[in-house]
Design a protein around this motif. Structure first.
Motif, PDB file in Angstrom:
ATOM      1  N   ASN A  40     -42.971  46.590  73.125  1.00 40.93           N
ATOM      2  CA  ASN A  40     -42.711  46.911  71.720  1.00 40.93           C
ATOM      3  C   ASN A  40     -41.533  46.121  71.159  1.00 40.93           C
ATOM      4  N   GLU A  41     -40.567  45.853  72.015  1.00 42.19           N
ATOM      5  CA  GLU A  41     -39.368  45.143  71.573  1.00 42.19           C
ATOM      6  C   GLU A  41     -39.641  43.671  71.299  1.00 42.19           C
ATOM      7  N   TYR A  42     -40.508  43.057  72.110  1.00 42.87           N
ATOM      8  CA  TYR A  42     -40.682  41.601  72.023  1.00 42.87           C
ATOM      9  C   TYR A  42     -42.068  41.153  71.562  1.00 42.87           C
ATOM     10  N   LYS A  43     -42.993  42.072  71.260  1.00 42.83           N
ATOM     11  CA  LYS A  43     -44.361  41.647  70.969  1.00 42.83           C
ATOM     12  C   LYS A  43     -44.455  40.762  69.722  1.00 42.83           C
TER      13      LYS A  43
ATOM     14  N   LEU B 168     -42.038  38.786  68.394  1.00 36.76           N
ATOM     15  CA  LEU B 168     -41.426  37.500  68.706  1.00 36.76           C
ATOM     16  C   LEU B 168     -42.321  36.685  69.653  1.00 36.76           C
ATOM     17  N   PHE B 169     -42.942  37.393  70.618  1.00 37.18           N
ATOM     18  CA  PHE B 169     -43.831  36.742  71.585  1.00 37.18           C
ATOM     19  C   PHE B 169     -45.037  36.129  70.872  1.00 37.18           C
TER      20      PHE B 169
ATOM     21  N   LYS C 127     -51.092  37.685  71.548  1.00 34.16           N
ATOM     22  CA  LYS C 127     -50.482  39.002  71.648  1.00 34.16           C
ATOM     23  C   LYS C 127     -50.025  39.280  73.074  1.00 34.16           C
ATOM     24  N   LEU C 128     -48.930  40.004  73.205  1.00 35.66           N
ATOM     25  CA  LEU C 128     -48.424  40.420  74.511  1.00 35.66           C
ATOM     26  C   LEU C 128     -49.104  41.731  74.885  1.00 35.66           C
TER      27      LEU C 128
ATOM     28  N   GLU D  12     -51.710  35.519  79.341  1.00 39.71           N
ATOM     29  CA  GLU D  12     -52.321  36.192  78.196  1.00 39.71           C
ATOM     30  C   GLU D  12     -53.327  35.280  77.486  1.00 39.71           C
ATOM     31  N   LYS D  13     -52.977  34.013  77.309  1.00 46.44           N
ATOM     32  CA  LYS D  13     -53.878  33.074  76.645  1.00 46.44           C
ATOM     33  C   LYS D  13     -55.165  32.871  77.456  1.00 46.44           C
TER      34      LYS D  13
END
Length: 512
Positions: free
Chosen positions: A325-328, A330-331, A338-339, A403-404
């Motif tokens: 939730n903190e970095y999704k 920015l990621f 998407k993270l 993820e990709k």
């Protein structure tokens, strides 16, 4: 002059095969590329064509023998080869050559596209066009099904679909002709009528030729049918183009007897009991797809071969969810993807596999093969069944790369665009039943792998923490493993390491 017939390449990680059926016997005349025998591996059935025209000499590897790659199967005596079978192959191609007399355009054959490594045949599942329809270049004509994937067949040229050679349900080899396109035609009912009539007249002829001169049944099957007095018309062939195999005859002989025994002794346990007319009218029978049949066979083989056992644990997903939730945002902004949760699980499993390498190993005969790499299989549900694309060298990839790759393979899997190479060579598998709402399950091994991790639904539950009851987002984890190679201690250790890495994701960064 004699030519050797050897075992062809069997595919990645497949080193041996069993000679299932010889379709020719010594002294028989064979044409170049005519099928001589069929080999069975733990993954696929491989047809062995004749490398030259001539006479089949000595059969070195008889039915039932196990042979390695490049092993000698038989010899072909090239002198005295008969060209007759070759004329039979060329006969369908002569029809389009006669068409230009009526001002028709150039005839273009629609051939089976590349099916992937070690895949030698496919089944025509659906035709999206009918004879006489106008088609554009690259427009999808039909769909083929193999043991693993669905393959779309585009039109090689613009024009009119003049002839369908392989109807729906037909099994075709990797070099077969599917249809004929008349380039530059505009189509229409009057133009298509003769072609349709021709297609209709050819269909019964093709089906009636089963066991005749167009489709020759296995010699062993013909011998057994003659001995048992079985009518070939009553036997359902499972070989190429409906060819009757020896095991098909055995099934046909035993089926009635088995049914009568079941009904007489234990009617309630019969595979299919009597059905009243009202119920039967509301039922639908659909032939099992090749993919579904292969899934069923491989999963049952896994249960029969491996000493499969499952161990369970649960993980507090708070750490992963808070970090995500903190970095999704920015990621996603930096990497364009998407993270998700899967990259955390892949990383955690790679971390645990280094500590417990036997979960990443496999048994090969009397040897254990330890792999100094992690090719992570990620199970994906598709409309046609479960497939497992492989993320190669996942242990060397970043979160973004994982993820990709998973997102791309998942999309292509659902579209039926994955190749065989992309689903081979996995060393460990992750299956996420949680996306469908599963709270707990025991995943089945994906042979020859020795381990598979089952993810499940994240659900808030009351947990005790420092003497206080708190609500935590919890997930059950299940590790199924092959007890022949993985001991209980190793399995539990692996699952605990995955749990520790997920509950404190910083351990992944520190390699702890």
């Amino acid at each position: 002059m004699s030519t050797e017939v050897r075992v062809p390449t069997l595919g990645e990680s497949v080193t041996e095969a069993t000679v299932a059926t010889w379709f020719k016997k010594p002294g028989d005349t064979v044409a170049a590329d005519e099928m001589l025998c069929e080999l069975e591996t733990d993954k696929v059935t491989v047809e062995v064509p004749s490398p030259a025209a001539g006479t089949l000499g000595e059969i070195v590897a008889a039915e039932g023998e196990t042979v390695g790659v490049d092993a000698l199967l038989a010899t072909i005596e090239e002198a005295g080869a008969s060209p007759a079978p070759k004329k039979k192959e060329d006969k369908p191609a002569e029809k389009p050559a006669q068409q230009p007399q009526s001002n028709e355009g150039k005839m273009t054959d629609v051939m089976v596209p590349s099916l992937g490594e070690s895949v030698t045949e496919a089944t025509v599942s659906t035709w999206f066009k009918k004879v006489g329809d106008k088609v554009a270049a690259d427009e999808m004509l039909c769909e083929l099904e193999t043991d693993k994937v669905s393959v779309e067949v585009p039109s090689p040229a613009a024009g009119v679909l003049k002839e369908i050679v392989a109807e729906e349900g037909t099994t075709v080899d990797a070099s077969a002709k599917l249809a004929v396109i008349a380039e530059g035609e505009s189509g229409g009912a009057s133009d298509s009528a003769p072609a349709k009539e021709e297609a209709k007249s050819e269909a019964p002829a093709e089906s009636s030729s089963k066991g005749g001169k167009d489709v020759e049944d296995a010699p062993s099957a013909k011998k057994l049918m003659a001995e048992k007095g079985i009518d070939p018309a009553s036997v359902q062939g499972s070989g190429k183009d409906g060819r009757i195999m020896k095991e098909d005859v055995a099934k046909a002989e035993n089926a009635p007897k088995q049914a009568s025994v079941n009904v007489a002794s234990t009617p309630s346990q019969a595979p299919r009991g009597p059905v009243n007319a009202d119920d039967a009218s509301r039922e639908e029978r659909v032939k099992m797809t090749r993919l579904r049949a292969t899934i069923a066979k491989r999963l049952k083989d896994s249960q029969n071969t491996a000493a499969m056992l499952t161990t369970y644990n649960e993980v507090d997903m708070s750490g992963v969810m808070n970090l995500r939730n903190e970095y999704k945002d920015l990621f996603n902004k930096k990497h364009g993807v998407k993270l998700g949760f899967m990259s955390f699980f892949v990383k955690a499993c790679c971390h645990a596999l280094k500590e417990v390498p036997e979960v990443n190993a496999e048994i090969d005969g009397n040897e254990v093969v330890y792999k100094n790499y992690v090719h992570m299989g990620v199970a994906v549900g598709t409309p046609n069944g479960l497939v497992v694309p492989v993320v190669r060298d996942a242990d060397q990839m970043s979160f973004a790369s994982i993820e990709k790759t998973i997102a791309e393979m998942g999309t292509r899997a659902r579209d039926g665009k994955l190749s065989m190479a992309e689903m081979q060579g996995g060393s460990f598998t992750i299956s996420n039943g949680g996306v469908y709402g599963s709270l707990m399950s025991s995943p089945i091994l994906n042979p020859p792998q020795s381990g598979i991790l089952g993810m499940h639904k994240i659900q808030e539950r009351p947990m005790v923490e420092n003497g206080q009851i708190v609500i935590k987002p919890m997930m059950y984890l299940a590790l199924s493993y092959d007890h022949r190679i993985v001991d209980g201690k190793g399995a539990v250790t692996f699952l605990v390491r995955v749990k520790e890495a997920l509950e404190d994701p910083r351990r992944l960064l520190m390699d702890l």
